[in-house]
Design a protein around this motif. Structure first.
Motif, PDB file in Angstrom:
ATOM      1  N   ARG A   1      10.274  11.140  13.066  1.00 21.81           N
ATOM      2  CA  ARG A   1      10.152  12.251  12.108  1.00 21.81           C
ATOM      3  C   ARG A   1       8.718  12.510  11.670  1.00 21.81           C
ATOM      4  NH1 ARG A   1      15.015  14.364  13.372  1.00 21.81           N
ATOM      5  NH2 ARG A   1      16.607  12.727  13.255  1.00 21.81           N
ATOM      6  N   LYS A   2       7.847  11.506  11.787  1.00 26.85           N
ATOM      7  CA  LYS A   2       6.431  11.636  11.432  1.00 26.85           C
ATOM      8  C   LYS A   2       6.238  12.241  10.026  1.00 26.85           C
ATOM      9  CE  LYS A   2       4.682  11.793  16.136  1.00 26.85           C
ATOM     10  NZ  LYS A   2       5.904  11.178  16.692  1.00 26.85           N
ATOM     11  N   PRO A   3       6.756  11.571   9.010  1.00 27.10           N
ATOM     12  CA  PRO A   3       6.592  12.071   7.644  1.00 27.10           C
ATOM     13  C   PRO A   3       5.166  11.870   7.139  1.00 27.10           C
ATOM     14  CG  PRO A   3       7.558   9.901   7.594  1.00 27.10           C
ATOM     15  CD  PRO A   3       7.453  10.274   9.059  1.00 27.10           C
ATOM     16  N   HIS A   4       4.854  12.449   5.998  1.00 24.32           N
ATOM     17  CA  HIS A   4       3.549  12.225   5.366  1.00 24.32           C
ATOM     18  C   HIS A   4       3.361  10.741   5.069  1.00 24.32           C
ATOM     19  CE1 HIS A   4       0.009  13.324   2.975  1.00 24.32           C
ATOM     20  NE2 HIS A   4       0.414  12.414   2.099  1.00 24.32           N
ATOM     21  N   LEU A   5       4.452  10.084   4.639  1.00 23.58           N
ATOM     22  CA  LEU A   5       4.414   8.652   4.356  1.00 23.58           C
ATOM     23  C   LEU A   5       5.752   8.043   4.748  1.00 23.58           C
ATOM     24  CD1 LEU A   5       3.087   6.127   3.042  1.00 23.58           C
ATOM     25  CD2 LEU A   5       4.042   6.889   0.854  1.00 23.58           C
ATOM     26  N   GLY A   6       5.709   6.991   5.533  1.00 21.87           N
ATOM     27  CA  GLY A   6       6.933   6.299   5.932  1.00 21.87           C
ATOM     28  C   GLY A   6       6.974   4.896   5.351  1.00 21.87           C
ATOM     29  N   LEU A   7       8.118   4.510   4.827  1.00 19.30           N
ATOM     30  CA  LEU A   7       8.318   3.177   4.265  1.00 19.30           C
ATOM     31  C   LEU A   7       9.504   2.536   4.966  1.00 19.30           C
ATOM     32  CD1 LEU A   7       7.922   4.048   0.467  1.00 19.30           C
ATOM     33  CD2 LEU A   7       6.201   3.026   1.957  1.00 19.30           C
ATOM     34  N   VAL A   8       9.244   1.479   5.740  1.00 16.81           N
ATOM     35  CA  VAL A   8      10.295   0.819   6.500  1.00 16.81           C
ATOM     36  C   VAL A   8      10.886  -0.301   5.659  1.00 16.81           C
ATOM     37  CG1 VAL A   8      10.875  -0.440   8.609  1.00 16.81           C
ATOM     38  CG2 VAL A   8       9.101   1.331   8.659  1.00 16.81           C
TER      39      VAL A   8
ATOM     40  N   ALA B   1       3.382   6.076  -2.534  1.00 14.78           N
ATOM     41  CA  ALA B   1       4.598   6.822  -2.871  1.00 14.78           C
ATOM     42  C   ALA B   1       4.643   7.151  -4.350  1.00 14.78           C
ATOM     43  CB  ALA B   1       5.830   6.003  -2.470  1.00 14.78           C
ATOM     44  N   ALA B   2       4.336   6.173  -5.178  1.00  9.93           N
ATOM     45  CA  ALA B   2       4.335   6.402  -6.631  1.00  9.93           C
ATOM     46  C   ALA B   2       3.293   7.445  -7.018  1.00  9.93           C
ATOM     47  CB  ALA B   2       4.090   5.086  -7.362  1.00  9.93           C
ATOM     48  N   GLU B   3       2.133   7.382  -6.382  1.00 11.11           N
ATOM     49  CA  GLU B   3       1.072   8.354  -6.677  1.00 11.11           C
ATOM     50  C   GLU B   3       1.484   9.764  -6.256  1.00 11.11           C
ATOM     51  OE1 GLU B   3      -2.348   6.871  -4.651  1.00 11.11           O
ATOM     52  OE2 GLU B   3      -2.910   5.464  -6.263  1.00 11.11           O
ATOM     53  N   LEU B   4       2.082   9.879  -5.067  1.00  9.13           N
ATOM     54  CA  LEU B   4       2.523  11.196  -4.594  1.00  9.13           C
ATOM     55  C   LEU B   4       3.555  11.807  -5.543  1.00  9.13           C
ATOM     56  CD1 LEU B   4       2.838  10.507  -0.768  1.00  9.13           C
ATOM     57  CD2 LEU B   4       1.472  12.342  -1.782  1.00  9.13           C
ATOM     58  N   LEU B   5       4.514  11.013  -5.987  1.00  7.42           N
ATOM     59  CA  LEU B   5       5.531  11.517  -6.918  1.00  7.42           C
ATOM     60  C   LEU B   5       4.907  11.891  -8.250  1.00  7.42           C
ATOM     61  CD1 LEU B   5       8.391   8.948  -6.160  1.00  7.42           C
ATOM     62  CD2 LEU B   5       8.392  11.382  -5.568  1.00  7.42           C
ATOM     63  N   HIS B   6       3.957  11.089  -8.713  1.00  7.71           N
ATOM     64  CA  HIS B   6       3.306  11.354  -9.999  1.00  7.71           C
ATOM     65  C   HIS B   6       2.508  12.648  -9.962  1.00  7.71           C
ATOM     66  CE1 HIS B   6       0.917   9.427 -13.579  1.00  7.71           C
ATOM     67  NE2 HIS B   6       1.386  10.615 -13.855  1.00  7.71           N
TER      68      HIS B   6
ATOM     69  N   GLU C   1      13.501  -0.102  -5.580  1.00  7.06           N
ATOM     70  CA  GLU C   1      13.187  -1.040  -6.661  1.00  7.06           C
ATOM     71  C   GLU C   1      11.683  -1.278  -6.757  1.00  7.06           C
ATOM     72  OE1 GLU C   1      17.290  -3.742  -6.821  1.00  7.06           O
ATOM     73  OE2 GLU C   1      15.588  -4.392  -5.593  1.00  7.06           O
ATOM     74  N   LEU C   2      11.007  -1.388  -5.609  1.00  8.43           N
ATOM     75  CA  LEU C   2       9.554  -1.569  -5.614  1.00  8.43           C
ATOM     76  C   LEU C   2       8.839  -0.339  -6.149  1.00  8.43           C
ATOM     77  CD1 LEU C   2       9.094  -3.385  -2.172  1.00  8.43           C
ATOM     78  CD2 LEU C   2       8.842  -4.385  -4.456  1.00  8.43           C
ATOM     79  N   ILE C   3       9.326   0.851  -5.806  1.00 10.47           N
ATOM     80  CA  ILE C   3       8.739   2.081  -6.355  1.00 10.47           C
ATOM     81  C   ILE C   3       8.927   2.108  -7.866  1.00 10.47           C
ATOM     82  CG2 ILE C   3       8.930   4.600  -6.420  1.00 10.47           C
ATOM     83  CD1 ILE C   3       9.664   4.499  -3.431  1.00 10.47           C
ATOM     84  N   ASN C   4      10.113   1.721  -8.336  1.00 13.28           N
ATOM     85  CA  ASN C   4      10.361   1.671  -9.783  1.00 13.28           C
ATOM     86  C   ASN C   4       9.395   0.716 -10.477  1.00 13.28           C
ATOM     87  OD1 ASN C   4      12.485   3.504  -9.961  1.00 13.28           O
ATOM     88  ND2 ASN C   4      14.040   1.962  -9.533  1.00 13.28           N
ATOM     89  N   ARG C   5       9.145  -0.419  -9.853  1.00 15.29           N
ATOM     90  CA  ARG C   5       8.235  -1.404 -10.452  1.00 15.29           C
ATOM     91  C   ARG C   5       6.821  -0.850 -10.534  1.00 15.29           C
ATOM     92  NH1 ARG C   5       8.100  -6.922  -7.330  1.00 15.29           N
ATOM     93  NH2 ARG C   5      10.348  -6.641  -7.652  1.00 15.29           N
ATOM     94  N   GLU C   6       6.416  -0.136  -9.498  1.00 15.66           N
ATOM     95  CA  GLU C   6       5.079   0.467  -9.499  1.00 15.66           C
ATOM     96  C   GLU C   6       4.978   1.553 -10.573  1.00 15.66           C
ATOM     97  OE1 GLU C   6       1.159   1.073  -8.509  1.00 15.66           O
ATOM     98  OE2 GLU C   6       2.485  -0.536  -7.805  1.00 15.66           O
ATOM     99  N   ILE C   7       6.016   2.363 -10.705  1.00 17.90           N
ATOM    100  CA  ILE C   7       6.008   3.433 -11.708  1.00 17.90           C
ATOM    101  C   ILE C   7       6.016   2.854 -13.121  1.00 17.90           C
ATOM    102  CG2 ILE C   7       7.437   5.291 -12.682  1.00 17.90           C
ATOM    103  CD1 ILE C   7       8.139   6.063  -9.794  1.00 17.90           C
TER     104      ILE C   7
ATOM    105  N   GLU D   1       0.837  -1.208   0.000  1.00 14.83           N
ATOM    106  CA  GLU D   1       0.000   0.000   0.000  1.00 14.83           C
ATOM    107  C   GLU D   1       0.869   1.252   0.000  1.00 14.83           C
ATOM    108  OE1 GLU D   1      -3.442   2.171   2.753  1.00 14.83           O
ATOM    109  OE2 GLU D   1      -2.831   0.095   3.181  1.00 14.83           O
ATOM    110  N   GLY D   2       1.944   1.241   0.788  1.00 14.03           N
ATOM    111  CA  GLY D   2       2.831   2.397   0.854  1.00 14.03           C
ATOM    112  C   GLY D   2       3.541   2.667  -0.458  1.00 14.03           C
ATOM    113  N   ILE D   3       3.945   1.607  -1.157  1.00 12.02           N
ATOM    114  CA  ILE D   3       4.621   1.779  -2.447  1.00 12.02           C
ATOM    115  C   ILE D   3       3.681   2.433  -3.451  1.00 12.02           C
ATOM    116  CG2 ILE D   3       5.618   0.543  -4.410  1.00 12.02           C
ATOM    117  CD1 ILE D   3       7.466   0.651  -1.996  1.00 12.02           C
ATOM    118  N   VAL D   4       2.441   1.991  -3.475  1.00 15.72           N
ATOM    119  CA  VAL D   4       1.451   2.592  -4.390  1.00 15.72           C
ATOM    120  C   VAL D   4       1.266   4.070  -4.057  1.00 15.72           C
ATOM    121  CG1 VAL D   4      -0.986   2.586  -5.086  1.00 15.72           C
ATOM    122  CG2 VAL D   4       0.244   0.418  -4.825  1.00 15.72           C
TER     123      VAL D   4
END
Length: 575
Positions: A320-327, A212-217, A335-341, A207-210
């Motif tokens: 840090r309480k970011p908008h989105l955290g990916l552990v 992240a890709a949406e936020l960047l897009h 690599e997972l973000i690249n695959r989603e993009i 869910e976080g990877i999706v």
């Protein structure tokens, strides 16, 4: 009969420790020998662990820390008991602060003499605990293999860092048969392998990877920020693919330089203020939102920026309480973000307003800096020698030299001028801004990266912390060229105001001043290395050409105008 005799032969705790370290995969150890660990160093070397003997435990500790960063495997630090352990705390704490794997092994006084004022007695577990992920003591020889494997595994688990293993003198002198030692080491290795196969469970990243890709897009002004954690994770291919695929500008932290080449057209390094001040979404990979990134807060950052924070440590994301955290591991997450993009592709054109603004600002700032660099200023300022050094390093091609940088002005100006186009080729003062790391880093880099030349660009103050290690360079004939920017002191000698030149000690040297025009190059010559004095551009070019070609220990003493730099470098507001 000979085989049977070998199996029943006795081995002591020093030998068991050396064999266990070798069995666990250790290849190098840094340290200073003495009571009670001299035999441990020799036994480890006999087992296949190369021991690099230093003149000071602090430098050895910094070497072990840098080795952990460069290799991704724990750097080993060996110290004597008591004060040796205390000196080693510098490297142990530095490794933990920078999230680099290090195991510090120290001898300690015999357990029967604890509390009686024994030679170099110290509660070393208590002393190391504040700086270590794990601090353990072997109370019997049979403990050593298990604790070696346990402590080494802990250095790289989760957020990497320093661990400590205490081996008392009496334990080092206890004995086992060779067959008993072999069985204990085999059991420890099997237990470590079994533990290593069970990875820590994190929340699903899907869910976080999706997101992240949406936020960047959807972002109008996205930015990719990466630090030394990305370099440690070998995330360079994944991050460069992300940058090239999406067209998003990127900003490295100082030791993230080279993960994507500084020469890449989407580098925002020369437009840093614009990039962090106006981006609306920032993907931060392997970098903490600490002082180096202004805590991710206004006024340096926009108050509306949305951070996507990728970190191996869940606690860091909670802090840090970011908008989105990916552990997770930086390489794997990107690599997972690249695959989603790839399934939902997008790319900012070079004409995109955000990309165009970053590119223009970076180009303008580079042109301004190059105009300054083009001038041959004598007596030397910082720019002229740094330009000459930059050009000499770039001329080496690939594999690029490892650049070690420490100092105030020397490191600050050098960060902007010196170019990194390959990952893990810049070592500097790091998260703590530690001075004194230079020579230890050099030795670690030369050992870890034997095909690369190592070039240290040091302020004279930074060099002074560990200058005696030039003898270590000569002793092991390491391919290290140390360039000392000699401006007569900390920040540049005596800068006292008239108000400060009062009182009974007004005629003493300033707290910031050293002996003017000190002959640092002669120190190297005293040990049989090569020394150079450079006061003019041609002298520096000649020294660099000769020393780079020789790939032997050398010191180049570069005389700098003492009034060329600023007090505290770029940290005046904190002094």
């Amino acid at each position: 009969m000979a085989a049977e005799t070998a199996l029943t032969a006795k081995v002591d705790g020093s030998a068991v420790a050396g064999l266990a370290l070798a069995a666990a995969g250790a290849r190098h150890m840094f340290g200073v020998v003495g009571i009670p660990v001299t035999s441990l160093a020799s036994r480890a070397a006999a087992a296949g662990v190369r021991f690099i003997a230093f003149r000071n435990e602090q430098s050895a500790g910094y070497a072990a820390a840098a080795y952990g960063f460069l290799t991704g495997t724990p750097g080993l630090l060996l110290t004597v008991s008591g004060p040796g352990c205390v000196h080693g705390l510098a490297g142990l704490s530095h490794a933990t602060a920078n999230a680099w794997p290090l195991l510090m092994v120290s001898g300690s006084c015999s357990q029967s003499d604890v509390g009686r004022g024994d030679f170099q007695e110290l509660d070393q577990i208590a002393a190391t605990k504040p700086f270590a992920k794990l601090a353990v003591k072997a109370t019997a020889i049979a403990d050593i293999p298990r604790l070696v494997f346990q402590a080494l595994a802990a250095t790289v688990a989760g957020r990497p860092g320093g661990c400590y293993l205490d081996i008392p003198s009496d334990v080092l002198h206890q004995t086992l048969t060779q067959s008993e030692a072999d069985a204990l080491i085999a059991a420890a290795a099997a237990d470590a392998a079994a533990s290593g196969s069970s990875h820590p469970k994190h929340k699903s990243l899907d869910e976080g990877i999706v997101k992240a890709a949406e936020l960047l897009h959807r972002a109008e002004r996205p930015l990719v920020v990466f630090g030394k954690g990305a370099a440690y994770a070998h995330a360079e291919e994944a991050i460069q693919k992300l940058v090239d695929t999406t067209g998003i500008p990127f900003l490295p932290t100082p030791m993230g330089k080279g993960v994507v080449p500084d020469a890449h057209p989407l580098s925002a390094t020369a437009a840093r203020s614009l990039a962090i001040g106006q981006c609306d979404v920032a993907l931060v990979v392997g970098a903490r939102l600490n002082w180096l990134l202004h805590f991710g807060e206004p006024p340096k950052w926009s108050k509306d920026v949305k951070f996507i924070l990728v970190d191996v440590d869940e606690d860091e994301i909670e802090l840090r309480k970011p908008h989105l955290g990916l552990v997770g591991d930086a390489k794997r997450v990107v690599e997972l973000i690249n695959r989603e993009i790839k399934d939902q592709p997008f790319c900012l054109a070079r004409s995109h307003p955000w990309v165009a603004a970053i590119t223009k600002k970076a180009k303008d700032n580079v042109l301004k800096m190059e105009a300054q660099l083009a001038k041959d200023v004598v007596p030397f300022n910082f720019m002229t020698p740094l330009r000459i050094i930059r050009d000499a390093i770039l001329a080496e091609g690939s594999p690029a030299p490892v650049v070690v940088s420490e100092g105030a002005n020397t490191m600050d100006v050098g960060r902007a001028v010196l170019v990194q186009n390959e990952p893990r080729t810049r070592l500097d003062a790091g998260t703590w801004g530690t001075m004194g790391v230079g020579l230890g880093y050099c030795i670690a880099a030369a050992v870890a990266e034997p095909k690369r030349l190592v070039v240290a660009v040091e302020g004279d103050s930074g060099f002074g912390f560990s200058a005696m290690e030039v003898e270590t360079l000569v002793r092991y004939q390491l391919p290290v060229v140390v360039i000392v920017f000699n401006n007569n002191g900390v920040y540049g000698g005596d800068r006292r105001s008239p108000e400060e030149l009062t009182g009974p000690h007004k005629d003493d040297p300033a707290p910031t001043s050293f002996v003017p025009a000190a002959g640092y190059h002669k120190m190297m010559e005293a040990f049989g290395g090569k020394g150079y004095l450079a006061e003019m551009p041609d002298e520096l070019k000649s020294a660099l050409s000769e020393s780079f070609g020789a790939r032997k220990p050398a010191v180049i003493n570069v005389i700098i105008d003492p009034y060329a730099g600023a007090e505290s470098g770029r940290m005046q507001h904190k002094n």
